[in-house]
Design a protein around this motif. Sequence first.
Motif, PDB file in Angstrom:
ATOM      1  N   GLY A   1       0.810  -1.209   0.000  1.00 23.99           N
ATOM      2  CA  GLY A   1       0.000   0.000   0.000  1.00 23.99           C
ATOM      3  C   GLY A   1       0.851   1.271   0.000  1.00 23.99           C
ATOM      4  O   GLY A   1       0.425   2.292   0.551  1.00 23.99           O
TER       5      GLY A   1
ATOM      6  N   PRO B   1      -3.845  -5.933  -5.054  1.00 27.25           N
ATOM      7  CA  PRO B   1      -3.004  -5.532  -3.925  1.00 27.25           C
ATOM      8  C   PRO B   1      -3.389  -6.179  -2.601  1.00 27.25           C
ATOM      9  O   PRO B   1      -2.702  -5.977  -1.618  1.00 27.25           O
ATOM     10  CB  PRO B   1      -3.225  -4.010  -3.863  1.00 27.25           C
ATOM     11  CG  PRO B   1      -4.576  -3.804  -4.468  1.00 27.25           C
ATOM     12  CD  PRO B   1      -4.688  -4.842  -5.526  1.00 27.25           C
ATOM     13  N   ARG B   2      -4.471  -6.968  -2.546  1.00 25.86           N
ATOM     14  CA  ARG B   2      -4.857  -7.567  -1.273  1.00 25.86           C
ATOM     15  C   ARG B   2      -4.087  -8.817  -0.969  1.00 25.86           C
ATOM     16  O   ARG B   2      -4.354  -9.515   0.007  1.00 25.86           O
ATOM     17  CB  ARG B   2      -6.366  -7.877  -1.268  1.00 25.86           C
ATOM     18  CG  ARG B   2      -7.226  -6.636  -1.191  1.00 25.86           C
ATOM     19  CD  ARG B   2      -8.650  -7.029  -0.866  1.00 25.86           C
ATOM     20  NE  ARG B   2      -8.744  -7.733   0.392  1.00 25.86           N
ATOM     21  CZ  ARG B   2      -8.769  -7.145   1.575  1.00 25.86           C
ATOM     22  NH1 ARG B   2      -8.671  -5.833   1.664  1.00 25.86           N
ATOM     23  NH2 ARG B   2      -8.859  -7.869   2.674  1.00 25.86           N
TER      24      ARG B   2
END
Length: 285
Positions: free
Chosen positions: A28, A61-62
């Motif tokens: 992130g 992105p998770r």
Amino acid sequence: MKLSRKQRDFIRQNSSRRSDEDIAGNLGLSSEVVRKARMSMGLSPMREESRQCSLPDTSGPREGFYAQRNQRKSWRPIVFLILGVVACSVYGNTLFNTFVYDDKDVIVKKNFIKYLTKNLPYLFKKDCLIRSGELSYRPVVTFSYMLDYAVWTRLPFLRLYEIKSFLERTDVPERDKIFAFLRSHAKELDGPEREGVVEKAKTLFGSIPTRDFESVVLYRPVGFHATNLILHLIAVVVFYLLIESFWGQSMRSLFGALLFAIHTVNTEAVNCISYREDILTMLFC
């Protein structure tokens, strides 16, 4: 921007096989922050041949460390709800039981727990066993009994229902009259006058089972049993978190916690107030 140790470790482990953009997406962060952090640690960027051979990250992105941790936390309330419902379905029927076995000797026959502010300092003195009348030194569990008595005997919540439930389980011929009498003195039962109400009821109705009746009205075992059940639920959650740290969030972890929640080895500790120290021992281990 200052990175945490886990973020720096993640960058160090993946810098040679993943691009700065991929690492930034997982953490992130911006790719520029990742690039500067990599350079400050003296790490080389991803080699071109590795870049060509690597598969594109289509999962979004998770997928990284922090995303997995957040996803694990998001499932915990559901797991805790399942554990709580199962445990309460097994042990919830103990709430309106009276005191059993050693409960009467430890709680009913001991006036020590009835005076919280007065006797609390003696829990940490040498003559604690003499004043409390107990055979072993257990200040934490004794303090929990004192809190139960101080809190539950002053709460009107479910008091009349508890008395009615007790009378229905006995063979008292005048139980309807006894309950009507106690209901008419409901306010006195919530204050220091409750002992006088009990004595008056014993005088008017000779068929009352004296000892159990006094314990239900004066000590309210429903509160003590509720505390035991709450402590057991906390112990189940702690046990789940412990095995989750070993096995991760899986069916094995849930099954292990469910087995602990309903196992018969806990029956005595949950049902009997005087064995509460077993639950507390598990929590303090």
